[in-house]
Design an enzyme around this catalytic site. Structure first.
Site, PDB file in Angstrom:
ATOM      1  N   GLY A  71      12.851  -4.060  -1.074  1.00  0.00           N
ATOM      2  CA  GLY A  71      13.026  -4.136   0.373  1.00  0.00           C
ATOM      3  C   GLY A  71      12.713  -5.529   0.894  1.00  0.00           C
ATOM      4  N   THR A  72      11.678  -6.129   0.336  1.00  0.00           N
ATOM      5  CA  THR A  72      11.271  -7.474   0.761  1.00  0.00           C
ATOM      6  C   THR A  72      12.402  -8.477   0.527  1.00  0.00           C
ATOM      7  OG1 THR A  72       8.978  -6.932   0.227  1.00  0.00           O
ATOM      8  CG2 THR A  72       9.515  -9.273   0.422  1.00  0.00           C
ATOM      9  N   ASN A 150       6.232   1.672   9.423  1.00  0.00           N
ATOM     10  CA  ASN A 150       5.614   2.273   8.247  1.00  0.00           C
ATOM     11  C   ASN A 150       4.234   2.851   8.529  1.00  0.00           C
ATOM     12  OD1 ASN A 150       5.603  -0.733   8.436  1.00  0.00           O
ATOM     13  ND2 ASN A 150       3.926  -0.537   6.970  1.00  0.00           N
ATOM     14  N   GLN A 178      11.813   2.443   5.992  1.00  0.00           N
ATOM     15  CA  GLN A 178      11.169   3.745   6.232  1.00  0.00           C
ATOM     16  C   GLN A 178      12.119   4.774   6.845  1.00  0.00           C
ATOM     17  OE1 GLN A 178       8.365   4.823   5.146  1.00  0.00           O
ATOM     18  NE2 GLN A 178       7.367   2.925   4.550  1.00  0.00           N
ATOM     19  N   GLY A 199      14.282   1.267  -2.790  1.00  0.00           N
ATOM     20  CA  GLY A 199      14.338   2.471  -3.624  1.00  0.00           C
ATOM     21  C   GLY A 199      13.056   3.273  -3.648  1.00  0.00           C
ATOM     22  N   HIS A 200      11.917   2.586  -3.796  1.00  0.00           N
ATOM     23  CA  HIS A 200      10.693   3.348  -4.062  1.00  0.00           C
ATOM     24  C   HIS A 200      10.147   4.086  -2.840  1.00  0.00           C
ATOM     25  CE1 HIS A 200       7.260   0.682  -2.616  1.00  0.00           C
ATOM     26  NE2 HIS A 200       8.243  -0.187  -2.581  1.00  0.00           N
ATOM     27  N   THR A 236      21.964 -10.660 -13.529  1.00  0.00           N
ATOM     28  CA  THR A 236      22.494  -9.437 -14.136  1.00  0.00           C
ATOM     29  C   THR A 236      21.860  -8.221 -13.461  1.00  0.00           C
ATOM     30  OG1 THR A 236      22.868 -10.588 -16.202  1.00  0.00           O
ATOM     31  CG2 THR A 236      22.747  -8.181 -16.321  1.00  0.00           C
ATOM     32  N   CYS A 324      -7.319  -5.266   4.207  1.00  0.00           N
ATOM     33  CA  CYS A 324      -8.435  -6.073   3.740  1.00  0.00           C
ATOM     34  C   CYS A 324      -7.991  -7.532   3.715  1.00  0.00           C
ATOM     35  CB  CYS A 324      -8.849  -5.629   2.348  1.00  0.00           C
ATOM     36  SG  CYS A 324     -10.411  -6.336   1.842  1.00  0.00           S
TER      37      CYS A 324
HETATM   38  C1  LIG Z   1       7.659  -0.853   1.831  1.00  0.00           C
HETATM   39  C2  LIG Z   1       8.314  -1.550   2.963  1.00  0.00           C
HETATM   40  C3  LIG Z   1       8.966  -2.784   2.779  1.00  0.00           C
HETATM   41  C4  LIG Z   1       8.964  -3.523   1.455  1.00  0.00           C
HETATM   42  O1  LIG Z   1       9.702  -2.889   0.466  1.00  0.00           O
HETATM   43  P1  LIG Z   1       9.432  -3.314  -1.065  1.00  0.00           P
HETATM   44  O2  LIG Z   1      10.514  -2.655  -1.832  1.00  0.00           O
HETATM   45  O3  LIG Z   1       8.078  -2.789  -1.406  1.00  0.00           O
HETATM   46  O4  LIG Z   1       9.504  -4.795  -1.120  1.00  0.00           O
HETATM   47  C5  LIG Z   1       9.574  -3.374   3.862  1.00  0.00           C
HETATM   48  N1  LIG Z   1       9.563  -2.772   5.066  1.00  0.00           N
HETATM   49  C6  LIG Z   1       8.977  -1.590   5.287  1.00  0.00           C
HETATM   50  C7  LIG Z   1       9.013  -0.997   6.651  1.00  0.00           C
HETATM   51  C8  LIG Z   1       8.316  -0.940   4.250  1.00  0.00           C
HETATM   52  O5  LIG Z   1       7.706   0.224   4.477  1.00  0.00           O
END
Ligand SMILES: *Cc1c(COP(=O)(O)O)cnc(C)c1O
Length: 393
Positions: A71-72, A150, A178, A199-200, A236, A324
Protein backbone atom coordinates in the site's frame (compact mmCIF):
# COMPACT_ATOMS: atom_id res chain seq x y z
CA UNK A 1 -4.03 -21.01 22.43
CA UNK A 2 -5.41 -19.52 19.22
CA UNK A 3 -5.68 -15.76 19.70
CA UNK A 4 -8.87 -13.74 19.58
CA UNK A 5 -7.71 -11.55 16.75
CA UNK A 6 -9.47 -8.18 16.60
CA UNK A 7 -6.59 -6.24 15.01
CA UNK A 8 -7.53 -6.65 11.36
CA UNK A 9 -6.78 -3.03 10.43
CA UNK A 10 -3.13 -3.84 11.26
CA UNK A 11 -3.06 -6.96 9.14
CA UNK A 12 -5.29 -9.92 8.34
CA UNK A 13 -5.08 -13.67 8.22
CA UNK A 14 -4.34 -14.95 4.71
CA UNK A 15 -7.51 -16.75 3.61
CA UNK A 16 -6.99 -20.52 3.17
CA UNK A 17 -8.41 -20.23 -0.38
CA UNK A 18 -5.73 -17.62 -1.12
CA UNK A 19 -2.93 -19.86 0.18
CA UNK A 20 -4.23 -22.69 -1.98
CA UNK A 21 -4.34 -20.51 -5.11
CA UNK A 22 -0.75 -19.37 -4.50
CA UNK A 23 0.95 -22.70 -3.76
CA UNK A 24 1.62 -23.92 -7.34
CA UNK A 25 3.55 -20.69 -8.04
CA UNK A 26 6.05 -21.56 -5.32
CA UNK A 27 6.68 -25.01 -6.80
CA UNK A 28 6.16 -26.27 -10.34
CA UNK A 29 4.70 -23.08 -11.87
CA UNK A 30 7.88 -21.02 -11.58
CA UNK A 31 7.95 -19.54 -15.09
CA UNK A 32 8.61 -15.87 -15.77
CA UNK A 33 5.45 -14.30 -17.20
CA UNK A 34 7.59 -12.25 -19.63
CA UNK A 35 9.18 -15.32 -21.24
CA UNK A 36 8.41 -16.26 -24.85
CA UNK A 37 7.91 -19.97 -24.07
CA UNK A 38 4.55 -21.32 -23.08
CA UNK A 39 5.83 -22.43 -19.64
CA UNK A 40 6.22 -18.75 -18.73
CA UNK A 41 3.31 -17.67 -20.88
CA UNK A 42 0.92 -19.82 -18.87
CA UNK A 43 1.92 -17.90 -15.76
CA UNK A 44 1.27 -14.70 -17.71
CA UNK A 45 -2.26 -15.91 -18.41
CA UNK A 46 -2.89 -16.46 -14.71
CA UNK A 47 -1.57 -12.97 -13.94
CA UNK A 48 -4.03 -11.59 -16.45
CA UNK A 49 -6.80 -13.39 -14.63
CA UNK A 50 -5.67 -11.96 -11.27
CA UNK A 51 -5.61 -8.45 -12.72
CA UNK A 52 -9.19 -8.92 -13.86
CA UNK A 53 -10.21 -10.14 -10.38
CA UNK A 54 -8.71 -7.03 -8.74
CA UNK A 55 -10.31 -4.77 -11.35
CA UNK A 56 -13.71 -6.43 -10.83
CA UNK A 57 -13.73 -5.62 -7.10
CA UNK A 58 -13.12 -1.94 -7.97
CA UNK A 59 -15.46 -1.74 -10.95
CA UNK A 60 -12.40 -0.87 -13.03
CA UNK A 61 -10.88 -2.40 -16.15
CA UNK A 62 -7.81 -4.65 -16.01
CA UNK A 63 -5.50 -2.16 -17.81
CA UNK A 64 -6.14 0.32 -15.00
CA UNK A 65 -4.48 -1.93 -12.38
CA UNK A 66 -0.75 -1.65 -11.60
CA UNK A 67 0.65 -4.21 -9.15
CA UNK A 68 3.08 -2.86 -6.54
CA UNK A 69 4.85 -4.23 -3.46
CA UNK A 70 2.50 -2.72 -0.84
CA UNK A 71 0.00 0.00 0.00
CA UNK A 72 2.84 2.36 0.85
CA UNK A 73 4.40 1.95 -2.60
CA UNK A 74 1.01 2.53 -4.24
CA UNK A 75 0.54 5.78 -2.30
CA UNK A 76 4.06 7.01 -3.07
CA UNK A 77 3.71 6.07 -6.74
CA UNK A 78 0.45 8.01 -7.05
CA UNK A 79 1.70 11.19 -5.42
CA UNK A 80 5.07 11.18 -7.22
CA UNK A 81 3.36 10.43 -10.55
CA UNK A 82 1.21 13.54 -10.12
CA UNK A 83 4.20 15.70 -9.18
CA UNK A 84 6.48 14.38 -11.95
CA UNK A 85 3.86 14.70 -14.67
CA UNK A 86 2.96 18.25 -13.56
CA UNK A 87 6.45 19.63 -12.84
CA UNK A 88 5.35 23.27 -12.68
CA UNK A 89 2.82 22.61 -9.90
CA UNK A 90 4.27 22.66 -6.39
CA UNK A 91 1.25 22.29 -4.08
CA UNK A 92 -0.19 19.13 -2.53
CA UNK A 93 -3.35 18.83 -0.43
CA UNK A 94 -3.90 16.05 2.10
CA UNK A 95 -5.44 15.66 5.57
CA UNK A 96 -4.12 15.65 9.11
CA UNK A 97 -5.27 12.09 9.74
CA UNK A 98 -3.59 10.16 6.93
CA UNK A 99 -1.71 6.89 7.40
CA UNK A 100 2.08 7.40 7.72
CA UNK A 101 2.38 6.15 4.10
CA UNK A 102 0.93 9.48 2.94
CA UNK A 103 1.60 11.66 5.98
CA UNK A 104 5.35 11.10 6.12
CA UNK A 105 5.78 11.45 2.36
CA UNK A 106 3.86 14.75 2.41
CA UNK A 107 5.85 16.04 5.39
CA UNK A 108 9.03 15.14 3.51
CA UNK A 109 7.78 17.02 0.41
CA UNK A 110 7.75 20.26 2.40
CA UNK A 111 11.54 19.96 2.75
CA UNK A 112 11.86 19.40 -1.02
CA UNK A 113 10.35 22.72 -2.03
CA UNK A 114 6.69 21.68 -2.18
CA UNK A 115 3.89 23.39 -0.30
CA UNK A 116 1.52 21.00 1.48
CA UNK A 117 -1.89 21.78 2.99
CA UNK A 118 -2.90 19.42 5.78
CA UNK A 119 -6.68 19.79 5.98
CA UNK A 120 -8.01 19.59 9.56
CA UNK A 121 -10.86 17.42 10.87
CA UNK A 122 -13.46 18.21 13.52
CA UNK A 123 -13.92 16.49 16.90
CA UNK A 124 -15.73 13.64 15.21
CA UNK A 125 -13.10 13.12 12.55
CA UNK A 126 -15.05 14.79 9.72
CA UNK A 127 -13.01 16.63 7.11
CA UNK A 128 -13.24 20.44 6.92
CA UNK A 129 -14.41 20.72 3.30
CA UNK A 130 -14.40 24.53 3.23
CA UNK A 131 -10.75 24.50 4.26
CA UNK A 132 -10.04 21.86 1.61
CA UNK A 133 -11.72 23.66 -1.30
CA UNK A 134 -10.37 27.03 -0.14
CA UNK A 135 -6.82 25.71 -0.37
CA UNK A 136 -7.02 24.63 -4.04
CA UNK A 137 -5.22 26.78 -6.60
CA UNK A 138 -3.65 26.66 -10.06
CA UNK A 139 -0.51 25.46 -8.32
CA UNK A 140 -2.17 22.34 -6.84
CA UNK A 141 -0.90 19.13 -8.48
CA UNK A 142 -2.82 16.56 -6.44
CA UNK A 143 -5.27 16.07 -3.61
CA UNK A 144 -4.63 12.85 -1.65
CA UNK A 145 -7.21 11.78 0.94
CA UNK A 146 -7.81 8.42 2.57
CA UNK A 147 -11.13 6.72 1.87
CA UNK A 148 -11.40 5.27 5.38
CA UNK A 149 -9.28 5.92 8.44
CA UNK A 150 -7.29 2.99 9.79
CA UNK A 151 -7.63 4.10 13.44
CA UNK A 152 -11.23 5.24 13.74
CA UNK A 153 -12.80 3.70 10.62
CA UNK A 154 -14.19 7.15 9.69
CA UNK A 155 -15.16 7.31 6.00
CA UNK A 156 -14.44 10.47 3.99
CA UNK A 157 -16.82 11.45 1.14
CA UNK A 158 -14.05 10.93 -1.41
CA UNK A 159 -16.32 10.48 -4.44
CA UNK A 160 -17.94 13.88 -3.88
CA UNK A 161 -14.59 15.54 -3.18
CA UNK A 162 -12.98 13.95 -6.25
CA UNK A 163 -15.71 15.40 -8.50
CA UNK A 164 -15.11 18.90 -7.14
CA UNK A 165 -11.31 18.56 -7.33
CA UNK A 166 -11.48 17.10 -10.86
CA UNK A 167 -13.71 19.90 -12.11
CA UNK A 168 -10.84 22.26 -11.27
CA UNK A 169 -8.40 20.18 -13.33
CA UNK A 170 -6.57 18.77 -10.29
CA UNK A 171 -5.68 15.08 -9.84
CA UNK A 172 -7.31 13.14 -7.03
CA UNK A 173 -5.77 10.12 -5.28
CA UNK A 174 -7.28 8.08 -2.48
CA UNK A 175 -5.56 5.75 -0.04
CA UNK A 176 -8.33 3.15 -0.02
CA UNK A 177 -6.30 0.49 1.80
CA UNK A 178 -8.87 0.21 4.61
CA UNK A 179 -11.92 0.63 2.40
CA UNK A 180 -11.29 -1.99 -0.30
CA UNK A 181 -13.16 -5.20 0.50
CA UNK A 182 -15.11 -3.61 3.37
CA UNK A 183 -17.39 -1.17 1.56
CA UNK A 184 -18.60 -1.13 -2.06
CA UNK A 185 -16.28 0.72 -4.44
CA UNK A 186 -17.09 1.43 -8.07
CA UNK A 187 -14.60 3.27 -10.23
CA UNK A 188 -17.01 3.19 -13.15
CA UNK A 189 -18.04 6.85 -13.66
CA UNK A 190 -15.88 7.88 -10.69
CA UNK A 191 -13.82 11.08 -10.69
CA UNK A 192 -11.05 9.41 -8.66
CA UNK A 193 -7.85 9.32 -10.74
CA UNK A 194 -5.76 6.97 -8.60
CA UNK A 195 -6.58 4.55 -5.77
CA UNK A 196 -4.20 2.56 -3.55
CA UNK A 197 -4.92 -0.83 -1.99
CA UNK A 198 -2.89 -3.37 -0.04
CA UNK A 199 -3.14 -7.18 -0.03
CA UNK A 200 -2.51 -7.85 3.62
CA UNK A 201 -5.47 -5.74 4.75
CA UNK A 202 -7.87 -7.97 2.81
CA UNK A 203 -6.73 -11.52 3.50
CA UNK A 204 -3.96 -11.66 0.87
CA UNK A 205 -0.27 -11.82 1.89
CA UNK A 206 1.94 -8.97 3.07
CA UNK A 207 4.15 -7.39 0.42
CA UNK A 208 1.65 -7.05 -2.41
CA UNK A 209 -0.38 -3.99 -3.33
CA UNK A 210 -2.03 -2.39 -6.32
CA UNK A 211 -2.61 1.07 -7.70
CA UNK A 212 -5.65 1.86 -9.82
CA UNK A 213 -4.77 4.49 -12.43
CA UNK A 214 -7.73 5.79 -14.38
CA UNK A 215 -7.40 5.36 -18.15
CA UNK A 216 -5.90 8.51 -19.69
CA UNK A 217 -4.33 9.76 -16.45
CA UNK A 218 -0.86 11.22 -16.94
CA UNK A 219 1.52 8.86 -15.17
CA UNK A 220 5.22 8.56 -14.36
CA UNK A 221 6.58 5.26 -12.97
CA UNK A 222 8.11 5.15 -9.51
CA UNK A 223 10.32 2.15 -10.38
CA UNK A 224 11.99 2.39 -13.78
CA UNK A 225 13.16 -0.86 -15.29
CA UNK A 226 11.66 -3.56 -17.45
CA UNK A 227 8.45 -3.25 -19.42
CA UNK A 228 6.38 -5.03 -16.75
CA UNK A 229 2.98 -3.54 -15.86
CA UNK A 230 2.98 -1.84 -19.29
CA UNK A 231 6.03 0.17 -18.31
CA UNK A 232 4.33 1.55 -15.22
CA UNK A 233 6.38 -0.45 -12.69
CA UNK A 234 9.64 -2.20 -13.48
CA UNK A 235 10.62 -5.46 -11.80
CA UNK A 236 9.66 -9.10 -12.33
CA UNK A 237 6.17 -9.62 -11.01
CA UNK A 238 5.56 -11.08 -7.52
CA UNK A 239 3.61 -13.81 -9.27
CA UNK A 240 2.35 -15.89 -6.32
CA UNK A 241 1.29 -12.83 -4.34
CA UNK A 242 -0.46 -11.25 -7.31
CA UNK A 243 -2.43 -14.46 -7.78
CA UNK A 244 -3.20 -14.44 -4.05
CA UNK A 245 -4.39 -10.83 -4.25
CA UNK A 246 -6.65 -11.67 -7.19
CA UNK A 247 -8.24 -14.56 -5.28
CA UNK A 248 -8.59 -12.37 -2.15
CA UNK A 249 -10.39 -9.69 -4.16
CA UNK A 250 -12.75 -12.31 -5.54
CA UNK A 251 -13.45 -13.57 -2.00
CA UNK A 252 -13.92 -10.01 -0.72
CA UNK A 253 -16.59 -9.46 -3.33
CA UNK A 254 -18.39 -12.60 -2.18
CA UNK A 255 -18.01 -11.64 1.51
CA UNK A 256 -18.99 -7.97 1.19
CA UNK A 257 -22.58 -8.58 2.27
CA UNK A 258 -21.45 -10.56 5.32
CA UNK A 259 -18.93 -7.86 6.23
CA UNK A 260 -21.73 -5.31 6.22
CA UNK A 261 -24.24 -7.43 8.13
CA UNK A 262 -22.72 -10.09 10.42
CA UNK A 263 -19.36 -8.36 11.05
CA UNK A 264 -21.08 -5.01 11.57
CA UNK A 265 -23.49 -6.63 14.06
CA UNK A 266 -20.58 -8.20 15.97
CA UNK A 267 -18.77 -4.85 16.07
CA UNK A 268 -21.92 -3.12 17.34
CA UNK A 269 -22.47 -5.81 19.97
CA UNK A 270 -18.89 -5.38 21.18
CA UNK A 271 -19.08 -1.60 21.20
CA UNK A 272 -22.51 -1.30 22.82
CA UNK A 273 -21.63 -3.98 25.38
CA UNK A 274 -18.45 -2.19 26.43
CA UNK A 275 -20.11 1.24 26.59
CA UNK A 276 -22.93 -0.21 28.73
CA UNK A 277 -20.66 -1.86 31.28
CA UNK A 278 -17.67 0.49 31.48
CA UNK A 279 -18.14 4.05 32.75
CA UNK A 280 -16.19 6.94 31.19
CA UNK A 281 -15.87 5.18 27.85
CA UNK A 282 -16.66 6.79 24.50
CA UNK A 283 -16.41 6.11 20.80
CA UNK A 284 -13.96 8.12 18.69
CA UNK A 285 -15.73 9.08 15.45
CA UNK A 286 -19.31 9.14 14.22
CA UNK A 287 -20.96 5.70 14.66
CA UNK A 288 -22.77 5.59 11.30
CA UNK A 289 -20.00 7.10 9.19
CA UNK A 290 -17.53 4.32 9.86
CA UNK A 291 -16.29 1.08 8.36
CA UNK A 292 -18.43 -1.86 9.49
CA UNK A 293 -15.51 -3.59 11.23
CA UNK A 294 -13.82 -0.84 13.26
CA UNK A 295 -14.42 0.51 16.75
CA UNK A 296 -12.11 2.99 18.45
CA UNK A 297 -13.05 3.37 22.11
CA UNK A 298 -11.48 5.69 24.66
CA UNK A 299 -11.38 4.37 28.23
CA UNK A 300 -10.61 7.50 30.18
CA UNK A 301 -7.88 7.85 32.82
CA UNK A 302 -5.90 4.71 32.03
CA UNK A 303 -3.26 3.77 29.49
CA UNK A 304 -4.14 1.85 26.38
CA UNK A 305 -0.85 -0.05 26.54
CA UNK A 306 -1.72 -1.45 29.97
CA UNK A 307 -5.09 -2.59 28.67
CA UNK A 308 -3.38 -4.25 25.69
CA UNK A 309 -0.91 -6.11 27.92
CA UNK A 310 -3.63 -7.48 30.17
CA UNK A 311 -5.85 -8.41 27.22
CA UNK A 312 -2.86 -10.14 25.66
CA UNK A 313 -2.67 -12.43 28.71
CA UNK A 314 -6.15 -13.60 27.70
CA UNK A 315 -5.08 -14.05 24.08
CA UNK A 316 -6.95 -10.95 22.86
CA UNK A 317 -5.10 -8.97 20.16
CA UNK A 318 -6.06 -5.33 19.56
CA UNK A 319 -4.26 -1.97 19.13
CA UNK A 320 -3.92 1.19 21.18
CA UNK A 321 -4.34 4.80 20.14
CA UNK A 322 -0.74 5.70 20.81
CA UNK A 323 2.41 5.55 18.80
CA UNK A 324 5.74 4.97 20.44
CA UNK A 325 7.89 7.89 19.30
CA UNK A 326 11.37 8.34 20.72
CA UNK A 327 10.64 6.29 23.80
CA UNK A 328 7.57 8.19 24.94
CA UNK A 329 3.97 7.27 24.28
CA UNK A 330 2.40 10.02 22.21
CA UNK A 331 -1.32 9.89 21.49
CA UNK A 332 -1.75 9.17 17.78
CA UNK A 333 -1.77 12.09 15.33
CA UNK A 334 -5.29 11.05 14.32
CA UNK A 335 -6.74 11.41 17.83
CA UNK A 336 -4.77 14.64 18.37
CA UNK A 337 -6.12 16.08 15.09
CA UNK A 338 -9.63 15.25 16.34
CA UNK A 339 -8.91 17.09 19.57
CA UNK A 340 -9.58 13.99 21.69
CA UNK A 341 -8.62 15.00 25.25
CA UNK A 342 -5.27 13.65 26.46
CA UNK A 343 -6.86 11.51 29.20
CA UNK A 344 -9.07 9.82 26.61
CA UNK A 345 -6.57 9.51 23.74
CA UNK A 346 -4.14 7.71 26.06
CA UNK A 347 -6.75 5.12 26.96
CA UNK A 348 -7.92 4.44 23.43
CA UNK A 349 -8.19 0.90 22.08
CA UNK A 350 -8.94 0.03 18.47
CA UNK A 351 -10.87 -3.14 17.79
CA UNK A 352 -10.98 -4.19 14.13
CA UNK A 353 -12.92 -7.31 13.20
CA UNK A 354 -13.03 -9.59 10.17
CA UNK A 355 -15.26 -12.31 8.75
CA UNK A 356 -13.23 -14.82 10.79
CA UNK A 357 -14.47 -13.45 14.13
CA UNK A 358 -17.22 -15.29 15.98
CA UNK A 359 -19.89 -14.24 18.43
CA UNK A 360 -18.23 -16.42 21.11
CA UNK A 361 -15.06 -14.34 20.74
CA UNK A 362 -17.00 -11.12 21.21
CA UNK A 363 -18.65 -12.60 24.34
CA UNK A 364 -15.20 -13.44 25.72
CA UNK A 365 -13.99 -9.87 25.18
CA UNK A 366 -17.15 -8.52 26.82
CA UNK A 367 -16.47 -10.69 29.89
CA UNK A 368 -12.73 -10.02 30.01
CA UNK A 369 -12.35 -6.31 29.41
CA UNK A 370 -14.58 -4.64 32.06
CA UNK A 371 -12.67 -6.15 35.03
CA UNK A 372 -9.35 -5.21 33.35
CA UNK A 373 -10.42 -1.57 33.03
CA UNK A 374 -11.75 -1.58 36.59
CA UNK A 375 -8.50 -3.00 37.95
CA UNK A 376 -6.32 -0.48 36.07
CA UNK A 377 -8.48 2.41 37.19
CA UNK A 378 -8.13 1.38 40.82
CA UNK A 379 -4.38 1.81 40.36
CA UNK A 380 -4.64 5.07 38.40
CA UNK A 381 -4.04 8.34 40.27
CA UNK A 382 -6.05 10.16 37.57
CA UNK A 383 -9.12 8.01 38.21
CA UNK A 384 -9.41 8.99 41.89
CA UNK A 385 -9.09 12.69 41.06
CA UNK A 386 -10.95 12.38 37.80
CA UNK A 387 -12.47 15.36 36.13
CA UNK A 388 -13.77 14.16 32.83
CA UNK A 389 -13.10 16.57 30.00
CA UNK A 390 -14.99 14.71 27.34
CA UNK A 391 -18.67 14.21 26.72
CA UNK A 392 -19.94 10.78 27.67
CA UNK A 393 -22.12 8.40 25.77
C1 LIG B 1 -1.80 -0.47 6.18
C2 LIG B 1 -2.11 0.82 5.52
C3 LIG B 1 -1.25 1.36 4.55
C4 LIG B 1 0.08 0.73 4.19
O1 LIG B 1 -0.05 -0.48 3.52
P1 LIG B 1 1.23 -1.46 3.47
O2 LIG B 1 0.86 -2.52 2.51
O3 LIG B 1 1.42 -1.97 4.85
O4 LIG B 1 2.38 -0.64 3.00
C5 LIG B 1 -1.59 2.55 3.95
N1 LIG B 1 -2.74 3.17 4.28
C6 LIG B 1 -3.61 2.69 5.18
C7 LIG B 1 -4.85 3.44 5.48
C8 LIG B 1 -3.32 1.50 5.85
O5 LIG B 1 -4.16 1.03 6.77
Amino acid sequence: MTPIYVDNNATTRVAPEVVEAMLPYFSNQYGNPSSMHSFGGNVGQTLKNAREQVAALLGASAEEIVFTSCGTESDSTAIWAALRSNPDKRHVVTSRVEHPAVKNLCENLTSQGYRVTFVPVDKQGRLDLDHLYGSLSDDTAIVSLMWANNETGMIFPVEEIAREVNSRGILFHTDAVQAVGKIPIDMHDSAIDMLALSGHKLHAPKGIGALYVRKGTKFAPFLLGGHQEHGRRGGTENVASIIGLGRACQLAQEMMAEENSRVRALRDKLENGLLATIPNAMVNGVPDERLPNTSSIAFEFIEGESILLLMDQHGICASSGSACTSGSLEPSHVLRAMGVPFTAAHGTIRFSLSVYNTEAEIDTILETLPPIVERLRQMSPFWSERKSTATHN
